[in-house]
Design a protein around this motif. Structure first.
Motif, short mmCIF file in Angstrom:
data_model
loop_
_atom_site.label_atom_id
_atom_site.label_comp_id
_atom_site.label_asym_id
_atom_site.label_seq_id
_atom_site.Cartn_x
_atom_site.Cartn_y
_atom_site.Cartn_z
N PHE A 129 0.72 -1.30 0.03
CA PHE A 129 -0.12 0.05 -0.01
C PHE A 129 0.83 1.20 0.10
N ARG A 130 0.52 2.34 -0.83
CA ARG A 130 1.32 3.37 -0.78
C ARG A 130 0.24 4.63 -0.55
N ALA A 131 1.14 5.66 0.10
CA ALA A 131 0.02 6.82 0.55
C ALA A 131 1.12 7.94 0.81
N TRP A 186 3.21 13.60 3.18
CA TRP A 186 3.82 14.94 3.16
C TRP A 186 3.79 15.17 1.58
N LYS A 187 3.33 16.15 1.15
CA LYS A 187 3.14 16.17 -0.41
C LYS A 187 3.93 17.39 -1.00
N PRO A 188 4.91 17.10 -1.72
CA PRO A 188 5.51 18.45 -2.32
C PRO A 188 4.59 19.03 -3.17
N GLY A 238 10.62 11.22 -3.76
CA GLY A 238 9.86 11.80 -4.85
C GLY A 238 10.73 12.43 -5.90
N ALA A 239 10.24 12.72 -7.09
CA ALA A 239 10.86 13.19 -8.20
C ALA A 239 11.44 14.59 -7.90
N ARG A 240 10.75 15.35 -7.29
CA ARG A 240 11.32 16.61 -6.98
C ARG A 240 12.48 16.51 -6.01
N VAL A 264 13.53 5.10 -5.39
CA VAL A 264 13.91 6.49 -5.80
C VAL A 264 13.24 6.69 -6.86
N LYS A 265 12.52 7.65 -6.98
CA LYS A 265 11.66 8.28 -8.29
C LYS A 265 12.70 8.88 -9.29
N ASN A 266 12.51 8.88 -10.55
CA ASN A 266 13.24 9.71 -11.43
C ASN A 266 13.18 11.06 -11.10
N HIS A 298 10.01 4.81 -12.45
CA HIS A 298 10.04 5.60 -13.36
C HIS A 298 8.58 6.24 -13.43
N ARG A 299 8.67 7.54 -13.38
CA ARG A 299 7.38 8.28 -13.46
C ARG A 299 7.26 9.30 -14.51
N GLY A 300 8.41 9.26 -15.24
CA GLY A 300 8.29 10.24 -16.44
C GLY A 300 8.91 11.47 -16.28
#
Ligand code: PEP
Ligand code: MN
Length: 369
Positions: free
Chosen positions: A49-51, A54-56, A109-111, A138-140, A168-170
Motif C-alpha cells: 500500500f502506498r500513500a 507529506w506532499k511536495p 519523490g521526483a522533486r 527512488v523516483k526519477n 520511473h514516473r516520466g
C-alpha cells in the motif's frame, strides 16, 4: 559504481517472478479514506500500500498532506490488512517519523531526487538511525537526467541501503500534451542496462496524468519487462484532494490489472512499436472498408425502397454467413468469431437501410412524402 550487493526490495513469497504492484491514494486524506481504500485493495489481492503523507506541491496553498497524523492510519492499514506500507520522505524529520511508525518502504519523490542535498539528508538520517535495512525506492528526477537519478541511488547505497529500487514516473516538460510526464523510455532502459539487478517500477498514474492511460502504460511497462507498477488508487477518486484525474477506484484497478498480460517471451521495444504501427494502419484500412461497405448498403437500401422490397432477405444473409465463415476458418479464425463480426456488420447495415426507408424525401412539388 557497481551496486553489487543489492537485495530484493520486497519479499512477497507467493508472488514468485510476478510484477510487484504497489497501489494506494496519492495522499492519505482521512483515516476513513485511507482504511477504506486499503481494505478494498487488500481484498483485490494487493500486498503493498502506498500513500503520501507529506506532499511536495508546485505552489503553496495546495493540499500539502496531513503530515504525521497520517502515519497512525498507515500503521492501522498494516495491522488490519497485513499489507506492507510505503510513503514518501524528503527530509530528516520525515524519515525519523516514518521509521518510528514502522513504515516498511520509503520512496524519494521526483522533486527530491533532483536535489542532492535532500537525498543526502535522507541517506544520512537512515545511517544515523541504524535503519539502512529499510527498502527505499527512488523516483526519477523531474528533469531527464540519468546521472542525477543514479547519483541519488548511489547516495543511498553508500550509507548501506541495499534494498533499493527505482520508480520511473516520466519527465516534466513545459506546456501540456498527451502525457503529464514524458516516458522517454530510453532513459529507464539505459538505467537497466547500467544496473541490471536494480528493480525498476513504472508509475503510469503520474506519467499519464489520466485514468484512461493507466492500463495502456502498465501493459507497455510489462511488455518492456520492467519489474512492477506503482499506481494511484482512491476509494472516491473524484473527490481526491490531489491528483484526482489520475486516480482510479480499487475496483477499477482490479479490472485494469486483470486485463494485463504478462508475456514471457522477450520483445524489444522497437520491434513492438513496429508491430503496433502495422496494427494501427490495418485498423485504419478496416475502418475505411467498413465505411465503403456501409455506403453500398445504403445504395442497396435505396434500391429496395424504390422497388418496395423488404430490408432483410433471409436466404441472402444465410449464404453470406456460410461462405464468409468457411473462408475465415480456412484462414485460422474461429467460426464463432466470424459469425459475431458478420452479425454486427449486418445489424449496422440493416439499421442504415431502415433509416433510408424511413427517410422522408421531398416529392416533385417539394412536399415531404
Ligand atoms: C506521488 O507519488 O504521489 C508523487 C508526488 O509523485 P512524484 O514524486 O512522482 O511527482
Ligand atoms: Mn500523486
Amino acid at each position: 559504481m557497481s551496486f553489487e550487493e543489492l537485495r530484493s526490495v520486497v519479499e512477497v513469497p507467493e508472488a514468485g517472478d510476478a510484477p510487484l504492484i504497489m497501489a494506494g491514494p496519492c495522499s492519505a486524506e482521512t483515516e476513513e479514506q485511507t482504511l477504506a481504500t486499503a481494505r478494498q485493495l487488500a481484498a483485490g489481492g494487493l500486498k503493498v500500500f502506498r500513500a503520501g503523507i507529506w506532499k511536495p506541491r508546485t505552489k503553496p496553498g495546495g493540499f500539502e498532506g496531513v503530515g504525521k497524523e497520517g502515519l497512525a492510519w498507515l500503521k492501522r492499514v498494516k495491522e488490519e490488512t497485513g499489507m506492507l506500507v510505503a510513503t514518501e520522505v524528503a527530509m530528516r524529520s520525515h524519515v525519523e517519523q516514518a521509521l518510528e511508525a514502522g513504515i516498511d518502504i520509503l520512496w524519494v519523490g521526483a522533486r527530491t531526487t533532483a536535489n542532492p542535498f535532500a537525498v543526502q539528508e535522507v541517506a544520512d538520517t537512515l545511517k544515523d538511525m541504524g535503519a539502512t535495512d529499510i527498502a527505499v525506492l527512488v523516483k526519477n528526477p523531474v528533469n531527464p537526467d540519468l546521472e542525477l537519478w543514479i547519483g541519488a541511488l548511489e547516495r543511498l547505497y553508500n550509507v548501506g541501503v541495499r534494498r533499493l529500487g527505482a520508480i520511473h514516473r516520466g519527465f516534466s516538460y513545459y506546456g501540456s500534451g498527451f502525457y503529464r510526464n514524458l516516458p522517454q523510455w530510453h532513459i529507464p532502459i539505459e538505467l537497466h542496462r547500467r544496473i541490471p539487478q536494480l528493480p525498476i517500477l513504472i508509475d503510469p498514474s503520474h506519467m499519464g496524468g489520466k485514468r484512461e492511460l493507466i492500463g495502456p502504460i502498465s501493459q507497455q511497462a510489462l511488455d518492456m519487462k520492467f519489474s512492477g507498477l506503482m499506481i494511484e488508487s482512491h476509494c472516491s477518486p473524484d473527490e481526491a484532494c490531489s491528483d484526482r484525474s489520475q486516480q482510479v477506484s480499487p475496483e477499477a484497478l482490479r479490472i485494469i490489472l486483470s486485463s494485463l498480460v504478462v508475456r514471457n517471451e522477450h520483445r524489444d521495444t522497437e520491434n513492438l512499436q513496429n508491430l503496433r504501427q502495422q496494427i494501427d494502419s490495418i485498423d485504419t484500412e478496416l475502418l475505411e472498408l467498413y465505411g465503403k461497405r456501409m455506403e453500398i448498403s445504403r445504395e442497396i437500401g435505396k434500391y429496395k425502397k424504390e422497388h418496395s422490397m423488404p430490408v432483410v432477405q433471409e436466404s441472402r444473409y444465410d449464404d453470406l454467413i456460410k461462405s464468409r465463415v468457411a473462408a475465415a476458418v480456412r484462414m485460422g479464425m474461429s467460426a464463432d468469431f466470424m459469425k459475431t463480426v458478420l452479425q454486427a456488420i449486418h445489424e449496422e447495415s440493416v439499421r442504415q437501410q431502415i433509416e433510408i426507408l424511413n427517410r422522408q424525401e421531398p416529392d416533385m412539388d417539394g412536399h415531404l412524402v
